[in-house]
Scaffold this active site. Sequence first.
Site, PDB file in Angstrom:
ATOM      1  N   CYS A  99       0.774  -1.247   0.050  1.00  0.00           N
ATOM      2  CA  CYS A  99      -0.048   0.129  -0.216  1.00  0.00           C
ATOM      3  C   CYS A  99       0.897   1.318   0.127  1.00  0.00           C
ATOM      4  O   CYS A  99       1.802   1.555   0.743  1.00  0.00           O
ATOM      5  CB  CYS A  99      -0.892   0.044   1.097  1.00  0.00           C
ATOM      6  SG  CYS A  99      -1.979   1.526   1.380  1.00  0.00           S
ATOM      7  N   GLU A 129       2.146  -5.629   8.828  1.00  0.00           N
ATOM      8  CA  GLU A 129       2.670  -4.259   8.527  1.00  0.00           C
ATOM      9  C   GLU A 129       3.495  -3.930   9.649  1.00  0.00           C
ATOM     10  O   GLU A 129       4.771  -3.557   9.193  1.00  0.00           O
ATOM     11  CB  GLU A 129       1.449  -3.211   8.708  1.00  0.00           C
ATOM     12  CG  GLU A 129       2.029  -1.924   8.343  1.00  0.00           C
ATOM     13  CD  GLU A 129       0.624  -1.053   8.858  1.00  0.00           C
ATOM     14  OE1 GLU A 129       0.764   0.081   9.150  1.00  0.00           O
ATOM     15  OE2 GLU A 129      -0.603  -1.147   8.673  1.00  0.00           O
ATOM     16  N   SER A 221      -8.058  -9.807  11.396  1.00  0.00           N
ATOM     17  CA  SER A 221      -7.939  -8.481  10.980  1.00  0.00           C
ATOM     18  C   SER A 221      -7.869  -7.480  12.409  1.00  0.00           C
ATOM     19  O   SER A 221      -9.056  -7.440  12.830  1.00  0.00           O
ATOM     20  CB  SER A 221      -9.143  -8.119  10.135  1.00  0.00           C
ATOM     21  OG  SER A 221      -8.987  -6.828   9.657  1.00  0.00           O
ATOM     22  N   SER A 265     -10.892  -5.090   5.275  1.00  0.00           N
ATOM     23  CA  SER A 265     -10.368  -6.182   4.522  1.00  0.00           C
ATOM     24  C   SER A 265     -11.458  -7.163   4.509  1.00  0.00           C
ATOM     25  O   SER A 265     -11.411  -8.434   3.803  1.00  0.00           O
ATOM     26  CB  SER A 265      -9.254  -6.939   5.434  1.00  0.00           C
ATOM     27  OG  SER A 265      -9.923  -7.155   6.822  1.00  0.00           O
TER      28      SER A 265
END
Length: 281
Positions: A99, A129, A221, A265
């Site tokens: 991203c 991440e 998530s 997501s």
Amino acid sequence: MLNLSVDIDANSGFCFGVVYAIEMAEQILEEQGYLYCLGDIVHNDEEVQRLQHKGLRIIDNDSFSVLRNEKVLIRAHGEPPSTYQLALANNIQLIDASCPVVLKLQNRIKRSYDNGEPIFIFGKEGHAEVIGLKGQTNNNAVVFGSYTELQTELLPAQITLYSQTTKSTAELYNIKDTLEASGAKVDLKDTICRQVSNRDLELREFAALYDTVIFVSGKKSSNGKMLYQVCKEANSKTHFVSGLSDLQPEWFKQNDRVGICGATSTPMWLMEEVRDRIINL
């Protein structure tokens, strides 16, 4: 039939970073029939399974380390520098779908680290991440998930505070204020994705409109867990589901107005399947 009225939140569903990664994966799957992806392309099991049926091959770091002469997709979460170094050594062509917001954050953290600043990252240790962010500091950054995890007595006089892009904006600023109240000097870099933070207010408003709210998200998530709590605060009759099998008929009453929403997501097609199942209760 319960005669339920069911709406899907128009602002829910994939963020642009996830859309970009999935579109890139589908294009290559069309061309060559298979594609390796380092880790789940998105933290949603239903979407991962859909893409696996098209030929997506999910691999972990151990499998990646022995792979040679292949294409591998880097998902939206980004990767640490070591992944790129290994790919170069093993003749792996990386399809980089990181991203842009995450890439910008990685670069900012690296510059701060190179300048000798003590880096603290508000995020989930071990999250994809965060692994990439921490990698920009040779894994020297301090990662913490809440203020209580910090050993405040050991903090340097001044810290540079970053955040995983999908964390709560309110919680980030509360941490900053609490640290400063304890005497620390905090250089806050607000690096939360605005597409994520804007959903906080939007979902509060959405959830308050309905008798019952169904929040659809993958269990892995972090963004989903955070936004589910946002909905729950706005409407106590909010229920978390990851798939159709999680739906419970006793959640609904005759003529209820039901709102369906999800994480960044969560695929729209899954929320639509949930809607269709609820309508037929």
